[in-house]
Write a protein that holds these residues in place. Structure first.
Motif, PDB file in Angstrom:
ATOM      1  N   ASN A  45       0.823  -1.340  -0.019  1.00  0.00           N
ATOM      2  CA  ASN A  45      -0.110   0.116  -0.013  1.00  0.00           C
ATOM      3  C   ASN A  45       0.917   1.149  -0.084  1.00  0.00           C
ATOM      4  O   ASN A  45       0.587   2.280   0.553  1.00  0.00           O
ATOM      5  N   PHE A  46       1.954   1.235  -0.623  1.00  0.00           N
ATOM      6  CA  PHE A  46       2.666   2.358  -1.068  1.00  0.00           C
ATOM      7  C   PHE A  46       2.264   3.149  -2.245  1.00  0.00           C
ATOM      8  O   PHE A  46       2.400   2.591  -3.091  1.00  0.00           O
ATOM      9  N   HIS A  47       1.863   4.442  -1.898  1.00  0.00           N
ATOM     10  CA  HIS A  47       0.977   5.203  -2.939  1.00  0.00           C
ATOM     11  C   HIS A  47       1.982   5.450  -4.240  1.00  0.00           C
ATOM     12  O   HIS A  47       1.587   5.427  -5.450  1.00  0.00           O
ATOM     13  N   ALA A  48       3.432   5.942  -3.975  1.00  0.00           N
ATOM     14  CA  ALA A  48       4.334   6.251  -4.865  1.00  0.00           C
ATOM     15  C   ALA A  48       5.175   5.069  -5.463  1.00  0.00           C
ATOM     16  O   ALA A  48       6.232   5.377  -5.838  1.00  0.00           O
ATOM     17  N   ALA A  49       4.522   4.036  -5.526  1.00  0.00           N
ATOM     18  CA  ALA A  49       5.380   2.800  -5.995  1.00  0.00           C
ATOM     19  C   ALA A  49       6.034   2.655  -7.256  1.00  0.00           C
ATOM     20  O   ALA A  49       7.145   2.628  -7.493  1.00  0.00           O
ATOM     21  N   VAL A  50       5.310   3.431  -8.316  1.00  0.00           N
ATOM     22  CA  VAL A  50       5.698   3.501  -9.664  1.00  0.00           C
ATOM     23  C   VAL A  50       6.708   4.658  -9.798  1.00  0.00           C
ATOM     24  O   VAL A  50       7.770   4.260 -10.495  1.00  0.00           O
ATOM     25  N   LEU A  51       6.502   5.609  -9.355  1.00  0.00           N
ATOM     26  CA  LEU A  51       7.448   6.677  -9.291  1.00  0.00           C
ATOM     27  C   LEU A  51       8.869   6.338  -8.447  1.00  0.00           C
ATOM     28  O   LEU A  51       9.807   6.799  -9.042  1.00  0.00           O
TER      29      LEU A  51
END
Length: 444
Positions: free
Chosen positions: A202-208
């Motif tokens: 649940n880490f929101h900035a995974a793609v970045l």
């Protein structure tokens, strides 16, 4: 000091009135946090979209700026006009279709292909104006809609695997596995698993973060050249206004235009319903406040996007991440838009990102899009066969258009062959006939 406090109070009061924060049970602080969260989950598009469109011969630096611009303007309009916590940006899937199929495989110039996007967006706007849009959504079977979404996901994932070198062409077996000792394959695979693991946590900035890490490793290994971090936005004149609207009015491109329109219709409408439902704004029928305004914003954004030189624009499902932390109003979308405007000043950093650094993001998007296959009624072959054909024929035929066409035809064949012809709705009949006419009179 009192003057500063008074100014702050006045600005907060203005935001309260414009976005009706109290009515939605939220605050300025909550909306700003939600906007930042949404932005971090979708900012990867400013790195990925230019990479993809550059394959079509477009200036990668100019596309970086236009991607930021349309995401900013579209999101701000969605926030102010519709007061919804939904951000918009160039759509994943249709950008790959534009670059790899229409321009790459079919040999259409990017200017004419962008014209096809323009007419598809105009078609979507017309459907919105005459209120046909939701009639189509309601009358096209779930299996076909899921097949279209999943097929695009498979297509995107295939492009990601190719960009990383994980799959390579093979004259004997069509494709085969790449060389896992090369840096691009290893870093591409690493990037994907960074995203998958962080997203699972649940880490929101995974793609970045994945793009930053893989690009950073490539830099340390000497495969990425440092070009700076901040600079004024580069010129966009090489792409803005170069859309060939007249050239796209070619009978051979009718199917392409229709595909751009149809996919954007499902993608954006479905996302708007999903995000507003998660925010508690939608009713049991999928209707939500300011629906008409929201549909106009996303349609007009697509028309504007094609003019300034980027692929079809849609509501981003990543908006749900902002909703999950409390975003309930258009202030969330406005914050996202402002942050996209600020990103335009890091163009040197964006130009450093190699293709393998964004490959993991493409594969991950494929995972998300194919997850909808669980909605198919697999025990009913009249539903599962069309969904399967739609999904697999997009990557296998290297064409989103052909996948959609064959899926609709398969649906009619299965329903007619099993005596369930009454289940074929008028919308399915119309769309199928259009694709049949295209194959008979255009492709023949």
């Amino acid at each position: 000091m009192s003057t500063l406090n008074s100014g702050s109070a006045n600005s907060q009061g203005l935001l309260q009135r414009v976005f009706k924060l109290e009515e939605h049970g939220t605050t300025v602080r909550t909306e700003m946090i939600a906007g930042l969260t949404t932005f971090l989950t979708m900012v990867y598009i400013v790195f990925v979209n230019p990479q993809i469109l550059s394959v079509a011969g477009m200036d990668i630096k100019a596309v970086f700026v236009t991607t930021c611009l349309i995401a900013a303007l579209g999101s701000i309009m969605m926030g102010i006009v519709a007061n919804l916590p939904v951000a918009v940006a160039p759509a994943m899937g249709l950008n790959a279709f534009f670059a790899f199929v229409v321009v790459g495989a079919m040999g259409v110039s990017w200017q004419v292909a962008m014209g096809a996007i323009f007419w598809g967006a105009v078609g979507l706007l017309i459907l919105t104006i005459f209120r046909i849009r939701y009639w189509m959504i309601a009358n096209i079977p779930v299996g076909l809609r899921v097949g279209i979404t999943s097929g695009i996901g498979l297509f995107i994932a295939m492009m990601g695997l190719k960009n990383a070198g994980i799959i390579v062409p093979n004259p004997d077996t069509i494709v085969s596995i790449g060389n896992f000792t090369t840096h691009n394959v290893l870093l591409g695979a690493l990037g994907f698993f960074i995203i998958a693991i962080l997203a699972a946590r649940n880490f929101h900035a995974a793609v970045l973060l994945s793009i930053v890490i893989t690009t950073g490793i490539g830099f340390m290994l000497g495969y990425v050249e440092y070009q700076g971090i901040f600079d004024l936005p580069p010129s966009v004149m090489s792409v803005v206004g170069h859309v060939d609207v007249k050239g796209a009015l070619d009978i051979a491109l009718v199917g392409i235009i229709f595909s751009f329109m149809l996919v954007n219709l499902f993608d954006s409408s479905g996302t708007l319903i999903g995000v507003t439902d998660k925010a508690g704004l939608a009713d049991s029928n999928g209707k939500f406040p300011q629906m008409k305004q929201a549909l106009y914003v996303d349609s007009i954004s697509s028309v504007a996007g094609s003019y300034i030189g980027t692929s079809s624009v849609t509501a981003f499902v990543e908006s749900s991440s902002g909703v999950s932390v409390g975003g309930r109003t258009g202030l969330t979308a406005v914050v996202v838009g402002i942050l996209f405007l600020l990103v335009m000043f890091i163009s040197p950093l964006a130009s450093m990102v190699p293709a393998y650094a964004t490959a993991g993001a493409l594969v991950y998007v494929g995972v998300l899009m194919t997850s909808s296959l669980t909605r198919v009624k697999w025990d009913d072959l009249t539903e599962s066969v069309p969904a399967f054909i739609t999904a697999v024929m997009m990557p296998f035929s290297f064409s989103i258009t052909e996948g959609i066409a064959l899926g609709f035809m398969a649906y009619c064949v299965m329903k007619l062959g099993t005596g369930k012809w009454r289940e074929i709705g008028p919308c399915v009949i119309v769309v199928t006939l259009l694709f049949v006419l295209k194959m008979v009179f255009v492709d023949a």
